[in-house]
Enzyme design. Structure first.
Site, PDB file in Angstrom:
ATOM      1  N   LYS A  31      -5.101  -0.004   1.838  1.00  8.66           N
ATOM      2  CA  LYS A  31      -4.139  -0.515   2.826  1.00  8.66           C
ATOM      3  C   LYS A  31      -3.597   0.673   3.603  1.00  8.66           C
ATOM      4  CE  LYS A  31      -0.097  -3.432   3.486  1.00  8.66           C
ATOM      5  NZ  LYS A  31       0.402  -2.592   4.588  1.00  8.66           N
ATOM      6  N   PHE A 103     -11.623  -3.274  10.351  1.00  6.55           N
ATOM      7  CA  PHE A 103     -11.816  -4.070   9.143  1.00  6.55           C
ATOM      8  C   PHE A 103     -12.221  -5.511   9.419  1.00  6.55           C
ATOM      9  CE2 PHE A 103      -7.130  -3.331   9.565  1.00  6.55           C
ATOM     10  CZ  PHE A 103      -6.766  -4.559  10.102  1.00  6.55           C
ATOM     11  N   ARG A 173      -1.595 -16.764   8.414  1.00  5.58           N
ATOM     12  CA  ARG A 173      -1.566 -16.389   7.007  1.00  5.58           C
ATOM     13  C   ARG A 173      -2.761 -16.999   6.271  1.00  5.58           C
ATOM     14  NH1 ARG A 173       1.611 -12.303   5.994  1.00  5.58           N
ATOM     15  NH2 ARG A 173       3.197 -13.280   7.298  1.00  5.58           N
ATOM     16  N   LYS A 179      -2.781  -8.507  -0.035  1.00  3.41           N
ATOM     17  CA  LYS A 179      -2.366  -7.111  -0.135  1.00  3.41           C
ATOM     18  C   LYS A 179      -1.808  -6.867  -1.532  1.00  3.41           C
ATOM     19  CE  LYS A 179       2.106  -8.190   2.044  1.00  3.41           C
ATOM     20  NZ  LYS A 179       3.054  -7.856   3.140  1.00  3.41           N
TER      21      LYS A 179
END
Length: 263
Positions: A31, A103, A173, A179
């Protein structure tokens, strides 16, 4: 769907990873503590959809495909990066240090595993040293995932992202994108200033902040002397770190991290 439709403020957002869950089927990546950047084939944009003032040579090297990634300078460099990419007039020498870590291909119809392969093929057609596919890897089990998390954090990283290989791209979402961090972070809006007491008399004691769902709490931990003398204004958004939640849903051990810059 056009390239612009796919990226103008429409992003795939992560949910928190459940501790101890099985990571089988997921791609894992670091991350990054960077600035989210979306390329729509014509313009580089912030997550909000607002155009970014990037140098022409930077955008000229990008492919016609829609891209999603982070502008990054390295671990522990967020403030310097943020100052670089938010200037109305880009500073050439500063942008030469910036990497665009990709990504995803937003709006593409394949699974995430298929999108990773296509991303590498797209980049191979127009290679540029500052445009890179973010390293994705697999882990064997929950224990290996936890070990990798601590390895990243101890090296100065933020945490991990997990994206299910079979997931289709979707805006908003997603339960296929997660994460994982030692401490979570969230944003809240400043709705007031709480005066300090004792040694903080005459200065800010805490920020009164409001969560998106309407709950409020005082955020005092993590504020520097500079913040206490010149605090974020009412209406500003701030980012804080926390560890877990109370039964009422408020964050535990909340600590101010930074003021979120408008996009």
């Amino acid at each position: 769907m056009t390239q612009t439709d796919a990226t103008a403020g429409r992003v795939m957002l992560a949910t928190a990873w459940t501790q101890g869950a099985d990571p089988a089927g997921y791609w894992v990546s670091e991350k990054l503590d960077g600035v989210r950047a979306l390329w729509d084939g014509q313009l580089l944009r912030f997550r909000s959809g607002r155009p970014m003032a990037a140098p022409p040579w930077f955008t000229a090297s990008l492919p016609p495909n829609a891209l999603d990634g982070e502008l990054w300078l390295g671990r522990g460099t967020f403030d310097r990066l943020s100052a670089t990419v938010r200037r109305d007039t880009p500073v050439e020498a500063q942008w030469r240090e910036v990497k665009y870590q990709l990504f995803d291909l937003p709006g593409d119809g394949g699974t995430f595993s298929e999108r990773l392969l296509k991303m590498k093929a797209v980049l191979a057609l127009r290679p540029a040293p500052f445009v890179q596919a973010l390293t994705q890897f697999r882990v064997a089990n929950a224990s290996a995932l936890e070990q990798k998390l601590w390895q990243i954090v101890q090296s100065g990283g933020e945490g991990l992202m997990l994206h299910h290989g079979d997931a289709l791209w979707q805006a908003g979402r997603s339960e296929s994108l997660h994460k994982l961090k030692v401490a979570e972070d969230e944003d809240a809006r400043v709705v007031g200033h709480v005066p300090g007491k004792g040694k903080l008399s005459g200065r800010l004691g805490a920020l009164l902040v409001e969560l998106p769902q309407g709950q409020r709490f005082a955020l005092g931990s993590g504020l520097t002397d500079t913040h206490r003398q010149k605090p974020p204004e009412v209406g500003a958004w701030v980012t804080y770190r926390y560890r877990g939640r109370t039964p009422s849903g408020l964050p535990r051990f909340a600590s101010f991290l930074r003021e979120r810059q408008p996009e």
